[in-house]
Design an enzyme around this catalytic site. Structure first.
Site, PDB file in Angstrom:
ATOM      1  N   ASP A  39       0.841  -1.198   0.000  1.00  0.00           N
ATOM      2  CA  ASP A  39       0.000   0.000   0.000  1.00  0.00           C
ATOM      3  C   ASP A  39       0.879   1.252   0.000  1.00  0.00           C
ATOM      4  OD1 ASP A  39      -1.973   1.865   0.277  1.00  0.00           O
ATOM      5  OD2 ASP A  39      -2.943   0.920   1.998  1.00  0.00           O
ATOM      6  N   ASP A  40       0.822   2.011  -1.062  1.00  0.00           N
ATOM      7  CA  ASP A  40       1.589   3.256  -1.188  1.00  0.00           C
ATOM      8  C   ASP A  40       3.102   3.026  -1.298  1.00  0.00           C
ATOM      9  OD1 ASP A  40      -0.945   4.248  -0.743  1.00  0.00           O
ATOM     10  OD2 ASP A  40      -0.418   5.539   0.949  1.00  0.00           O
ATOM     11  N   CYS A  79      -6.071   4.441  -3.276  1.00  0.00           N
ATOM     12  CA  CYS A  79      -6.328   3.057  -2.843  1.00  0.00           C
ATOM     13  C   CYS A  79      -7.566   2.382  -3.425  1.00  0.00           C
ATOM     14  CB  CYS A  79      -6.462   2.999  -1.328  1.00  0.00           C
ATOM     15  SG  CYS A  79      -4.988   3.460  -0.439  1.00  0.00           S
ATOM     16  N   ARG A  83      -7.742  -0.780  -6.125  1.00  0.00           N
ATOM     17  CA  ARG A  83      -8.069  -2.152  -5.688  1.00  0.00           C
ATOM     18  C   ARG A  83      -9.258  -2.711  -6.472  1.00  0.00           C
ATOM     19  NH1 ARG A  83      -5.490  -2.649  -0.349  1.00  0.00           N
ATOM     20  NH2 ARG A  83      -3.996  -0.972  -0.598  1.00  0.00           N
ATOM     21  N   LYS A 133      -5.670  -5.388   3.889  1.00  0.00           N
ATOM     22  CA  LYS A 133      -6.550  -4.216   3.808  1.00  0.00           C
ATOM     23  C   LYS A 133      -7.509  -4.355   2.629  1.00  0.00           C
ATOM     24  CE  LYS A 133      -6.065   0.537   2.257  1.00  0.00           C
ATOM     25  NZ  LYS A 133      -5.175   1.712   2.231  1.00  0.00           N
ATOM     26  N   HIS A 135     -10.792  -2.253   1.761  1.00  0.00           N
ATOM     27  CA  HIS A 135     -11.029  -0.896   1.230  1.00  0.00           C
ATOM     28  C   HIS A 135     -11.882  -0.833  -0.035  1.00  0.00           C
ATOM     29  CE1 HIS A 135      -9.209   3.391   1.644  1.00  0.00           C
ATOM     30  NE2 HIS A 135     -10.454   3.279   2.066  1.00  0.00           N
ATOM     31  N   SER A 158      -8.220   2.015   5.374  1.00  0.00           N
ATOM     32  CA  SER A 158      -6.827   2.392   5.624  1.00  0.00           C
ATOM     33  C   SER A 158      -6.512   2.501   7.114  1.00  0.00           C
ATOM     34  CB  SER A 158      -6.511   3.724   4.946  1.00  0.00           C
ATOM     35  OG  SER A 158      -6.587   3.574   3.554  1.00  0.00           O
ATOM     36  N   HIS A 224       1.525   2.278   4.031  1.00  0.00           N
ATOM     37  CA  HIS A 224       0.640   3.448   4.144  1.00  0.00           C
ATOM     38  C   HIS A 224       0.864   4.083   5.513  1.00  0.00           C
ATOM     39  CE1 HIS A 224      -3.181   5.606   4.578  1.00  0.00           C
ATOM     40  NE2 HIS A 224      -3.466   5.365   3.316  1.00  0.00           N
ATOM     41  N   ASP A 276      -0.552  -0.677  -4.679  1.00  0.00           N
ATOM     42  CA  ASP A 276      -1.802  -0.083  -5.176  1.00  0.00           C
ATOM     43  C   ASP A 276      -1.628   1.297  -5.803  1.00  0.00           C
ATOM     44  OD1 ASP A 276      -1.331   1.263  -2.755  1.00  0.00           O
ATOM     45  OD2 ASP A 276      -3.455   1.398  -2.256  1.00  0.00           O
ATOM     46  N   ASN A 277      -0.625   2.044  -5.344  1.00  0.00           N
ATOM     47  CA  ASN A 277      -0.361   3.391  -5.904  1.00  0.00           C
ATOM     48  C   ASN A 277       0.999   3.842  -5.397  1.00  0.00           C
ATOM     49  OD1 ASN A 277      -2.775   3.976  -3.571  1.00  0.00           O
ATOM     50  ND2 ASN A 277      -0.848   5.069  -3.277  1.00  0.00           N
ATOM     51  N   LYS A 297       1.733   9.429  -5.006  1.00  0.00           N
ATOM     52  CA  LYS A 297       0.328   9.116  -4.733  1.00  0.00           C
ATOM     53  C   LYS A 297      -0.576  10.317  -5.023  1.00  0.00           C
ATOM     54  CE  LYS A 297      -2.716   7.669  -0.969  1.00  0.00           C
ATOM     55  NZ  LYS A 297      -2.778   6.983   0.334  1.00  0.00           N
TER      56      LYS A 297
END
Ligand code: MG
Length: 461
Positions: A39-40, A79, A83, A133, A135, A158, A224, A276-277, A297
């Site tokens: 994540d991130d 996010c 996803r 996660k 989301h 998150s 994240h 994811d980003n 991001k």
């Protein structure tokens, strides 16, 4: 009697044998699938993508034994939309999930009628589980068990949507639950332990299901912000806490791999690692690095949506390949369908392409494969507005008419729109037309009237 010359037959046999190793026929036992989704995490955060101080030996080894993609895109710089796209093979707008991230007070999520990778593989007979996660909607009726997963352990949104991480201007008293199945098992779990607990869950699932096909989706809540590592990793990385967190994720990759090897199923398991980003740059040393890429991001610069992507499947994905092909998160679902021999049951359009020949590095591309080279990828802002298009080496950003040749200008420094007016107009026309088609056929999210979980009484603390 005609006797065919021996040598050509031998050559033919060798060629056929060669074909059967390069273009693998599907084993009778379809491959397990493991998708590890950070994540991130940024393009420049892993050692094998050039980070000078972060130690990621397990991911480096996976890249050396498999394929490293250098032009892999996710479908959104934030996010939830990213996803939704990964799991459905659709642009977020096509499934109604393009409007930024889902907050705890929201009552909608990805429509359970959408076919996810988990739905696809469960239909094929796989055991399916999500550890991490989610989301994509968290009210009852919108959780992983409603989207094709047999099991879920993790957090519904998150990790900053927690009562310990309220930010100035936050109107809502958020609280972060740990959920098993559909039930809250703990409020505000110790985030130092998230990576470890989720990894242990995934390994235990593999232990239980090693003798049948399985799908593990492991979307880590880290890195994240706020970032946490367990005490075994805290203070260990030369890069500081962010490095500790990445090194623990790398440890997690090693644990998954060890479980596959312990059960002798490594060569029948496809593992994909990505994020994811891009990195959350305003958090400086607590945000990641996009390496040479511009932005992070939330932006449509390459740093927002181009991610590391490592693909490992010993004996099938050739070792040590660095692929510069443009592959996107949208492509994973149709590619998984092809690699697992799954029947596609959907009658709705999707956006991803079957990239089997790229991931298996097959030398002889079919006409269908070559058609992929003419295809394009649309960029959307974090709020779901059309932002740009990538085709071949070119990327057009619509808002300010910026054209970049991102294969020779990876950092998007030289806007060459003025010198390429006809190309700008051609790309703009394609982007607008494609976006109009997606908008016209967009499918709804599901809004539910089920109440949220009983929040802890002291949630406003
Ligand atoms: Mg993210």
């Amino acid at each position: 009697m005609f006797r065919p010359p021996l040598i050509p037959i031998l050559i033919l046999s060798v060629v056929l044998a060669g074909c059967s190793t390069t273009r693998q026929t599907l084993p009778s036992f379809p491959p397990n699938v493991v998708i590890i989704f950070a994540d991130d995490l940024g393009y420049g955060d892993l050692s094998c993508y050039g980070n000078p101080t972060t130690r990621t030996p397990h991911l480096d080894q996976m890249a050396a034994e498999g394929m490293k993609l250098t032009q892999f895109y996710v479908a959104s710089p934030v996010c939830s939309p990213s996803r939704a796209a990964l799991l459905t093979g659709c642009y977020p707008k096509r499934v109604g999930m393009e409007k930024h991230v889902i907050f705890p007070q929201y009552d909608y999520g990805l429509h359970p009628d959408e076919i996810t990778i988990a739905d696809l593989l469960r239909e094929r007979g796989y055991a399916t589980a999500c550890f991490g996660k989610w989301h994509l909607g968290h009210r009852p009726g919108l959780l992983p068990l409603d989207q094709g997963f047999d099991e879920f352990l993790g957090v519904p949104y998150s990790n900053d949507m927690s009562r310990f991480h309220r930010k100035p201007g936050d109107k809502y008293p958020h609280a972060l639950p740990l959920i098993r199945g559909n039930d809250v098992v703990q409020w505000e779990p110790d985030q130092h332990l998230l990576t470890k607990v989720l990894t242990e869950g995934a390994v235990e699932f593999i232990d239980r299901n090693h003798d049948r096909p399985f799908f593990v989706y492991l979307p880590h809540p880290m890195p994240h912000i706020p970032i946490y590592a367990s005490k075994e990793f805290e203070g260990q990385s030369p890069r500081g806490l962010y490095g500790d967190v990445i090194e623990e994720i790398d440890w997690s990759v090693g644990e998954i791999r060890a479980a596959l090897e312990r059960h002798g199923i490594a060569n029948n398991t496809l593992v994909i690692f990505t994020s994811d980003n891009g990195p959350w740059l305003p958090f400086k040393e607590h945000g990641g690095s996009a390496g040479p890429l511009r932005g992070g991001k939330g932006s449509n610069w390459e740093g927002g949506q181009r991610e590391p992507c490592i693909v490992w499947w010993p004996g099938h994905v050739p070792a040590g390949v660095v692929s510069t092909e443009i592959v996107t998160a949208l492509d994973l679902l149709p590619t998984m369908a092809a690699l697992t021999g799954s029947e596609w049951a959907g009658d709705q359009p999707i956006d991803g392409r079957n990239m089997r020949s790229v991931l298996l590095d097959e030398p002889n591309r079919t006409d269908e494969d070559r058609a992929l080279e003419d295809s394009h990828f649309l960029f959307y802002t974090s709020r779901g507005e059309l932002a740009g298009i990538r085709r071949g080496p070119w990327k057009l950003l619509l808002a300010n008419d910026e054209l970049y040749h991102v294969e020779s200008d990876i950092s998007e420094q030289w806007n060459v729109a003025q010198a390429n007016g006809a190309l700008v107009e051609e790309l703009r026309e394609i982007a607008l037309r494609h976006d109009a088609e997606i908008t016209r056929l967009a499918r709804p999210v599901l809004q539910v009237d089920t109440p949220p979980w009983e929040w802890p009484a002291d949630r406003s603390k």
